[in-house]
Every structure is written in structure tokens, then in C-alpha cells.
Design a protein around this motif. Sequence first.
Motif, mmCIF file in Angstrom:
data_model
loop_
_atom_site.group_PDB
_atom_site.id
_atom_site.type_symbol
_atom_site.label_atom_id
_atom_site.label_comp_id
_atom_site.label_asym_id
_atom_site.label_seq_id
_atom_site.Cartn_x
_atom_site.Cartn_y
_atom_site.Cartn_z
ATOM 1 N N LEU A 261 0.672 -1.215 0.005
ATOM 2 C CA LEU A 261 0.131 0.055 -0.022
ATOM 3 C C LEU A 261 0.710 1.373 -0.004
ATOM 4 O O LEU A 261 1.995 1.170 0.435
ATOM 5 N N PRO A 262 0.355 2.325 -0.492
ATOM 6 C CA PRO A 262 1.061 3.572 -0.363
ATOM 7 C C PRO A 262 0.962 4.086 0.955
ATOM 8 O O PRO A 262 0.087 3.824 1.778
ATOM 9 N N LEU A 263 2.210 4.699 1.410
ATOM 10 C CA LEU A 263 2.017 5.047 2.780
ATOM 11 C C LEU A 263 1.061 6.292 3.168
ATOM 12 O O LEU A 263 0.779 6.324 4.167
ATOM 13 N N ALA A 264 0.821 6.801 2.368
ATOM 14 C CA ALA A 264 -0.191 7.979 2.392
ATOM 15 C C ALA A 264 -1.589 7.335 2.913
ATOM 16 O O ALA A 264 -2.336 7.903 3.418
ATOM 17 N N ASP A 265 -1.870 6.191 2.652
ATOM 18 C CA ASP A 265 -3.073 5.415 3.364
ATOM 19 C C ASP A 265 -3.093 5.590 4.808
ATOM 20 O O ASP A 265 -4.310 4.888 5.522
ATOM 21 N N ALA A 266 -1.834 5.457 5.291
ATOM 22 C CA ALA A 266 -1.719 5.437 6.845
ATOM 23 C C ALA A 266 -1.787 7.075 7.398
ATOM 24 O O ALA A 266 -1.425 7.097 8.673
ATOM 25 N N ALA A 267 -1.778 7.903 6.683
ATOM 26 C CA ALA A 267 -1.753 9.335 7.122
ATOM 27 C C ALA A 267 -2.733 9.708 8.367
ATOM 28 O O ALA A 267 -2.263 10.333 9.389
ATOM 29 N N SER A 268 -3.586 9.016 8.355
ATOM 30 C CA SER A 268 -4.783 9.299 9.507
ATOM 31 C C SER A 268 -4.285 8.524 10.701
ATOM 32 O O SER A 268 -4.960 8.761 11.605
ATOM 33 N N GLU A 269 -3.560 7.482 10.544
ATOM 34 C CA GLU A 269 -3.214 6.698 11.889
ATOM 35 C C GLU A 269 -2.086 7.298 12.835
ATOM 36 O O GLU A 269 -1.397 8.215 12.623
ATOM 37 N N ALA A 270 -2.563 6.703 14.161
ATOM 38 C CA ALA A 270 -1.543 7.137 15.262
ATOM 39 C C ALA A 270 -0.243 6.197 14.844
ATOM 40 O O ALA A 270 -0.446 4.949 14.489
ATOM 41 N N PHE A 271 0.687 6.674 15.205
ATOM 42 C CA PHE A 271 2.362 5.988 14.850
ATOM 43 C C PHE A 271 3.094 5.813 16.122
ATOM 44 O O PHE A 271 2.937 6.516 17.006
ATOM 45 N N VAL A 272 3.587 4.779 16.263
ATOM 46 C CA VAL A 272 4.558 4.483 17.363
ATOM 47 C C VAL A 272 6.065 4.664 16.527
ATOM 48 O O VAL A 272 6.259 4.229 15.629
ATOM 49 N N GLY A 273 6.870 5.510 17.144
ATOM 50 C CA GLY A 273 7.982 5.796 16.364
ATOM 51 C C GLY A 273 9.331 5.736 17.457
ATOM 52 O O GLY A 273 9.168 5.759 18.506
ATOM 53 N N PHE A 274 10.483 6.214 16.540
ATOM 54 C CA PHE A 274 11.849 6.320 17.342
ATOM 55 C C PHE A 274 12.091 7.680 17.844
ATOM 56 O O PHE A 274 11.347 8.565 17.288
#
Length: 309
Positions: free
Chosen positions: A190-203
Motif C-alpha cells: 500500500l502507499p504510505l499515504a493510506d496510513a496518514a490518519s493513523e497514530a504512529f509509534v516511532g523512534f
Amino acid sequence: MDETTVLAALAPRLRWFAAVGRAEHVTRAADELGVPQSTLSRGIARLEEELGVALFVRAGRSLRLTREGRTLLRAAERSLAELATGARDLAGDADRLRGRISLAFLPTLGTDVVPHLLSEFRGRHPGIRFDLIQDAHSVLLARVRSGEADLALTSPLPEEAALAAHALGEEELRLAVPAGHPLADRVDGLPLADAASEAFVGFLPGYGLRGTVDAWCREAGFTPRLAFEGGDTATLRGFVGAGLGVALLPVSHREPPPGVVELPVSSPRTSRVIGLVWARNRAASAPTRALRDFVRRRRRPLFADRVTT
């Protein structure tokens, strides 16, 4: 004070001064060195007296380097790094199968890449020992610059005159989502843009992947909304499995843990170059040269054991 007198005063206390200068705290430096705090304090005071300059401004138990102290610390760290290199050369050149190497690497490489590399290398050179350092990308580069680390495995590769870098391979990152998530069935990518509305856990800031992931998200047209930040891939993957967000993470070297689905990203291209970094103008010991040559000539791809399907 003439040069001979300065060297006589400085040389025996160089390591003590450098430890206090880095920590700017006598108690922490004493713990690091394994010497009594009172002994360390007297040694620094005697050094200041013999040099005729104040090296620190004291504020309770904390210290702050003066201008003269900062100048001396830079020289001390360079000198200690050269002495360490010389000592390793003596040990390593006497017998290439003996000696120590200080290897720094990203925590994301500690699960499989570094253990496999060192296992192969130790099969050829069983007498070589390692001092291993795991830390954020910016810290790894600082340790190589200062001489605390002989080599670093990191990403992104630096572009600066003082450091040499050799690319070893590319590591794919995928979008990790909780099982049962609306995106979890997009197994073909999937294109990363499809996750734009999601909450992320990151470094955390300072980790190489933090800046890399932020750049990919900008390319996809959004700024990630971070719910949690951490420095350990396994922890972040666990947070994903608990349903606390999604994350761009290196592909699992085995199957993803239960509760996590890893989705290929079709755009942008989410892979990073991992490489070996060393100080360009510092002479390398024989064991360090042996590891550097081994890693650079290794035919097997660096990430051959990663799951990529």
C-alpha cells in the motif's frame, strides 16, 4: 611553565581530567573510573594548581568547564584516542588473532545482523575480543569521531570529511499494523499515504530512523501523529501488537510476532542503506582492519536472513 613541566603534570592525570570534563560531575566521573571521589577531587585541584589555570567553575557538586578546560579536554580526548589506538596496534600487530575492537551499532541491528557477522568473523579470528556499543545514530558517529569506537554499523551514512563510510546493503522497512486493523489485509502493499490518519509509534529524536521515517512521511504528504516514542524495535513492535498504533519498522528477521502484520510499502520506497563507518585520519589497529576488510568483502548479503516476502 615550560613544556616539560606541563607534560609531567598532565600525563598521569589525563584520563581523570577527561572523565571529569565529559561528565562535569566528580561523583559520576569517580564511579566511572573506580577511584575515590576525594582522590579524584584532589588530583584535579593539583592539576589546576600546577598548570596555573582554572579548568572548572564549581557549582555545588556539579562542575562546568572553563574556556581553558574545554581547550584541554579536546586535546586530552585526542591524545587518549591515539594512545588507545597505539595500544591496540601493539596487541594486534604482534598477533592478528589477538586484540580488541570497539564496535558501535544501531539497536535495530543487534538482534540478528551483528551477532551473525561477529559469529562468522570469530570463526576466523577466535582470539579477537569485542567491546560492543548500542546507541542512537548521532551517538555512534560521535563515538567514532572521538575514538571511543573503532567502527560503527549505522544509517544514514555520514557525508563529512572526518568520516569514511562503506555501504554494505539495504534494509527494507514495512508498515507494521495490529492484526485485525483495517489495513491488515493489504498484504500486497500500500502507499504510505493510506496510513496518514493513523497514530504512529516511532523512534526517539536522535535515532537515525526517526529522521528517515519523518522524511518518508513528508514525501507521502503528511506528518506522522506520534502516540509513543522509543528506542527499541522490539518494544515498538510490541506496542503495535497491543493496538497502540502503526509503525515503519525493519522487516522481521523471522516471522512477525503474533498480533502484528507487516505490509510492504509501494510508495515512497522505504529502504535505508546500512554501512560501516570509521575515522578517516585515525590509524586502525590490525584487528580493526581485519574486521573492516571482512565485512567489506563478505559476499553474503547483509540482510539475507530477513523475511522479505
